[in-house]
Design an enzyme around this catalytic site. Structure first.
Site, PDB file in Angstrom:
ATOM      1  N   ASP A   3       0.808  -1.217   0.000  1.00 30.51           N
ATOM      2  CA  ASP A   3       0.000   0.000   0.000  1.00 30.51           C
ATOM      3  C   ASP A   3       0.844   1.271   0.000  1.00 30.51           C
ATOM      4  O   ASP A   3       0.596   2.187  -0.762  1.00 30.51           O
ATOM      5  CB  ASP A   3      -0.903  -0.041   1.241  1.00 30.51           C
ATOM      6  CG  ASP A   3      -1.462   1.313   1.586  1.00 30.51           C
ATOM      7  OD1 ASP A   3      -2.274   1.807   0.803  1.00 30.51           O
ATOM      8  OD2 ASP A   3      -1.078   1.866   2.621  1.00 30.51           O
ATOM      9  N   ASP A   6       4.830   0.430   4.056  1.00 30.43           N
ATOM     10  CA  ASP A   6       4.858  -0.794   4.848  1.00 30.43           C
ATOM     11  C   ASP A   6       4.740  -2.008   3.930  1.00 30.43           C
ATOM     12  O   ASP A   6       4.895  -1.907   2.715  1.00 30.43           O
ATOM     13  CB  ASP A   6       3.735  -0.772   5.889  1.00 30.43           C
ATOM     14  CG  ASP A   6       2.392  -0.412   5.270  1.00 30.43           C
ATOM     15  OD1 ASP A   6       2.162  -0.775   4.096  1.00 30.43           O
ATOM     16  OD2 ASP A   6       1.565   0.232   5.943  1.00 30.43           O
ATOM     17  N   TYR A 154      -6.651   1.923   9.663  1.00 33.05           N
ATOM     18  CA  TYR A 154      -5.883   2.434   8.525  1.00 33.05           C
ATOM     19  C   TYR A 154      -6.763   2.891   7.359  1.00 33.05           C
ATOM     20  O   TYR A 154      -6.584   3.986   6.845  1.00 33.05           O
ATOM     21  CB  TYR A 154      -4.861   1.388   8.078  1.00 33.05           C
ATOM     22  CG  TYR A 154      -3.847   1.145   9.165  1.00 33.05           C
ATOM     23  CD1 TYR A 154      -2.807   2.039   9.365  1.00 33.05           C
ATOM     24  CD2 TYR A 154      -3.972   0.065  10.048  1.00 33.05           C
ATOM     25  CE1 TYR A 154      -1.891   1.859  10.390  1.00 33.05           C
ATOM     26  CE2 TYR A 154      -3.061  -0.123  11.075  1.00 33.05           C
ATOM     27  CZ  TYR A 154      -2.027   0.773  11.248  1.00 33.05           C
ATOM     28  OH  TYR A 154      -1.139   0.603  12.276  1.00 33.05           O
ATOM     29  N   GLU A 397       5.313   9.573   3.773  1.00 31.92           N
ATOM     30  CA  GLU A 397       4.979   8.232   3.289  1.00 31.92           C
ATOM     31  C   GLU A 397       4.261   8.327   1.948  1.00 31.92           C
ATOM     32  O   GLU A 397       3.246   9.005   1.829  1.00 31.92           O
ATOM     33  CB  GLU A 397       4.101   7.493   4.292  1.00 31.92           C
ATOM     34  CG  GLU A 397       3.862   6.035   3.917  1.00 31.92           C
ATOM     35  CD  GLU A 397       3.218   5.237   5.034  1.00 31.92           C
ATOM     36  OE1 GLU A 397       3.309   4.005   5.004  1.00 31.92           O
ATOM     37  OE2 GLU A 397       2.627   5.848   5.943  1.00 31.92           O
TER      38      GLU A 397
END
Length: 424
Positions: A3, A6, A154, A397
């Site tokens: 995704d 991670d 999430y 990220e």
């Protein structure tokens, strides 16, 4: 297939990534081809759709997650070195997820249109799964994060109505079947379309995308379809979205930084401006191709060029025309984020750390040894600052859907305008 930074496989945002990438290819494949990027784009799309097809083993079962987020986030190592448990999470008739199933349907229906001219067998497979997933999503209605509370941390979904309309819109383009138009213009449109209320396009809200996509039918569809009053409501709502983006419009959104970047959320701030700019380029090309001369915004008239100019400001900001004088697209320009929150980028290729001992690279003062070229990071705070730190996942990220948006936006801006062509 991961995704973001991670090693989790979250099906909901990944399916959305595929839908947006398909849309970008369908609208701007010629531009991609001219830049030598059409085949890489198709290859990236097929990587996702292969996975989504394999995630749908039977009509009413869809695997929507691989990995345990708590366990995964307790490790920092390369994907090649993962040893932790990788449990599977599914939605089914007992624990349904209309949002994730419908988004996966949209992904496969749009990808069907991408591949049907080059691989009829594969595209037929995609359409078969798309139809089944839509039927599953529509019959067993529930929000997947209610059925499966563990996913709320999430990618907590706020509803499924937008995904049902989005999927039906793509299935109409894929099949031409009037039942899908009836679906979005009938009771489901009344229940879920939120006509007249512009919102932000994102992994969780597909309504602006559906409004623009259905406007395509209003602009270019056959008269017996395009004259629908309900379709006109989608187009008028799409126009309201566009009016909110044009800075000089009286209904322009105030959700901007001082230097003009659309700014809605502290987390992954660049998702909304890049998504909005992509929609603006697409809509401007619909206007130009249909010879629609003006966009009326509360009495003020604007042109397709105004939408395009807005999109260019957002793209330029992302690529370096900002107070930080840095590109938020990793690998582009002389200055870009060097401490991207990404496990694979941060661990040297000749190292094979275990779950815990890899954290020394998370905390390292050295720049990432591997450049995540093409990754779009989260972006600036409202005050337009950016802290380039590997521990700053809020800003640093990257995500797959951000990448899909920037591909579509930049492909749409390669030429001064694009003639809209049929998806068929």
């Amino acid at each position: 297939m991961y995704d973001a930074g991670d090693h989790m496989k979250f099906g909901f945002p990944m399916a959305f990534t595929a839908t947006v990438l398909s849309w970008a290819i369908l609208e701007y494949g010629d531009q991609m081809d001219g830049a030598g990027q059409l085949e890489p784009a198709r290859s990236s799309l097929k990587w996702i759709t292969d996975y989504l097809v394999n995630s749908h083993p039977t009509a009413n079962v869809l695997y929507v997650q691989v990995g345990n987020a708590k366990v995964d986030h307790g490790c920092w190592n390369r994907p090649e070195d993962m040893k932790e448990a990788r449990p599977l999470t599914q939605v089914n008739a007992s624990y349904p997820g209309s949002d994730v199933a419908a988004e996966t349907s949209a992904a496969l229906a749009s990808a069907y249109l991408v591949f049907k001219s080059t691989d009829a067998t594969y595209s037929s497979l995609l359409l078969k799964h798309a139809v089944q997933l839509f039927q599953f999503a529509d019959k067993y209605r529930e929000v997947y994060s209610i059925s499966i509370p563990d996913v709320q941390t999430y990618y907590n979904s706020t509803g499924y109505g937008d995904e049902l309309l989005w999927a039906a819109s793509w299935l109409y383009h894929a099949t031409g079947e009037a039942t899908y138009i009836d679906y979005v213009t009938g009771e489901n449109g009344e229940d879920f379309a939120n006509w007249g209320s512009p919102t932000w396009f994102s992994w969780d809200n597909k309504l602006p995308g559906a409004q623009v996509l259905l406007s395509r039918i209003s602009f270019f569809g056959s008269k017996e379809v395009s004259n629908s009053d309900a379709l006109d409501k989608y187009r008028k709502t799409a126009e309201a979205v566009m009016c909110g983006l044009i800075p000089k419009s009286s209904s322009a959104t105030s959700s901007r930084t001082e230097n003009g970047l659309i700014w809605v959320s502290e987390w992954n701030a660049l998702q909304h401006p890049v998504a909005s700019a992509f929609l603006a380029v697409v809509y401007s090309d619909y206007m130009l191709t249909s010879r629609t001369n003006k966009l009326s915004c509360d009495g003020d008239n604007f042109k397709a060029l105004d939408l395009r100019e807005f999109a260019i400001t957002q793209a330029n900001y992302v690529l370096g025309n900002n107070p930080m004088k840095m590109s938020y697209l990793v690998g582009f320009g002389d200055k870009y984020p060097e401490y991207v929150h990404h496990r694979g980028a941060s661990v040297p290729g000749d190292e094979s750390p275990g779950c815990k001992d890899g954290f020394k690279w998370l905390d390292s003062d050295d720049p990432n040894p591997n450049v995540a070229t093409g990754a779009l990071v989260g972006g600036p705070f409202l005050n337009e600052s950016y802290v380039d730190s590997r521990n700053n996942s809020m800003q640093g990220e990257p995500t797959t859907y951000n990448s899909a948006f920037i591909v579509g936006l930049l492909s749409g801006l390669v030429a001064t305008s694009s003639v809209v062509q049929s998806f068929a």
